[in-house]
Design a protein around this motif. Sequence first.
Motif, mmCIF file in Angstrom:
data_model
loop_
_atom_site.group_PDB
_atom_site.id
_atom_site.type_symbol
_atom_site.label_atom_id
_atom_site.label_comp_id
_atom_site.label_asym_id
_atom_site.label_seq_id
_atom_site.Cartn_x
_atom_site.Cartn_y
_atom_site.Cartn_z
ATOM 1 N N VAL A 60 1.755 11.353 1.763
ATOM 2 C CA VAL A 60 1.266 11.033 0.374
ATOM 3 C C VAL A 60 0.610 9.504 0.415
ATOM 4 O O VAL A 60 -0.514 9.461 -0.201
ATOM 5 C CB VAL A 60 2.597 10.761 -0.452
ATOM 6 N N ASP A 61 1.137 8.492 1.124
ATOM 7 C CA ASP A 61 0.413 7.288 1.500
ATOM 8 C C ASP A 61 -0.902 7.518 1.842
ATOM 9 O O ASP A 61 -2.049 7.046 1.424
ATOM 10 C CB ASP A 61 0.929 6.394 2.289
ATOM 11 N N LEU A 63 -2.931 10.380 1.775
ATOM 12 C CA LEU A 63 -3.860 10.863 0.826
ATOM 13 C C LEU A 63 -4.077 9.947 -0.493
ATOM 14 O O LEU A 63 -5.152 10.379 -0.867
ATOM 15 C CB LEU A 63 -3.083 12.148 0.126
ATOM 16 N N ASN A 64 -3.279 8.932 -0.640
ATOM 17 C CA ASN A 64 -3.659 8.250 -1.765
ATOM 18 C C ASN A 64 -4.428 6.881 -1.176
ATOM 19 O O ASN A 64 -4.710 5.880 -2.175
ATOM 20 C CB ASN A 64 -2.172 7.655 -2.292
ATOM 21 N N ALA A 65 -4.732 6.864 0.208
ATOM 22 C CA ALA A 65 -5.383 5.673 0.817
ATOM 23 C C ALA A 65 -6.807 5.793 0.155
ATOM 24 O O ALA A 65 -7.569 6.862 -0.224
ATOM 25 C CB ALA A 65 -5.594 5.965 2.124
ATOM 26 N N PRO A 66 -7.421 4.623 -0.113
ATOM 27 C CA PRO A 66 -8.757 4.526 -0.660
ATOM 28 C C PRO A 66 -9.715 5.496 0.048
ATOM 29 O O PRO A 66 -10.710 6.015 -0.677
ATOM 30 C CB PRO A 66 -9.199 2.840 -0.526
ATOM 31 N N GLN A 69 -9.291 8.586 -1.571
ATOM 32 C CA GLN A 69 -9.356 8.784 -2.890
ATOM 33 C C GLN A 69 -10.748 8.567 -3.426
ATOM 34 O O GLN A 69 -11.181 8.982 -4.473
ATOM 35 C CB GLN A 69 -8.523 7.669 -3.552
ATOM 36 N N SER A 70 -11.721 7.901 -2.567
ATOM 37 C CA SER A 70 -12.932 7.739 -2.924
ATOM 38 C C SER A 70 -14.131 9.021 -2.390
ATOM 39 O O SER A 70 -15.183 8.930 -2.975
ATOM 40 C CB SER A 70 -13.563 6.402 -2.327
#
Length: 118
Positions: A60-61, A63-66, A69-70
Amino acid sequence: WAIFNGRPGGPFCVVDAPPYARIRQATISDTIDCSRLPVGLQALTFKMASKDFRQRPTAVDVLNAPFFQSLSQEDAVLDASALQLLAQAAEKRNIQNLVAHELMSTQNLGQLRHLNDL
């Protein structure tokens, strides 16, 4: 890693056989070479490959990394040669799965012992 660094088999695919002592030493002491990864992915990959598993990010971390996410569908993060190598690796995996499925549908594991000698 193997795709970006052009080393099929990963960082431990070496000429000496069996390379277990070297693999063990590399696992304990070497850092992974991320120099050919996209800049935003290098630090994240280093974290994912941390020697201390407690320091590694969760899925999850990641996939949520910048970096992730960008991304947008228009972004060209990977160069064309890396994309081609990824496609070839996926095709190879599909072929391997098809062969394994065919073998397993007609024989049981006890009948496949001869494959260990290949």
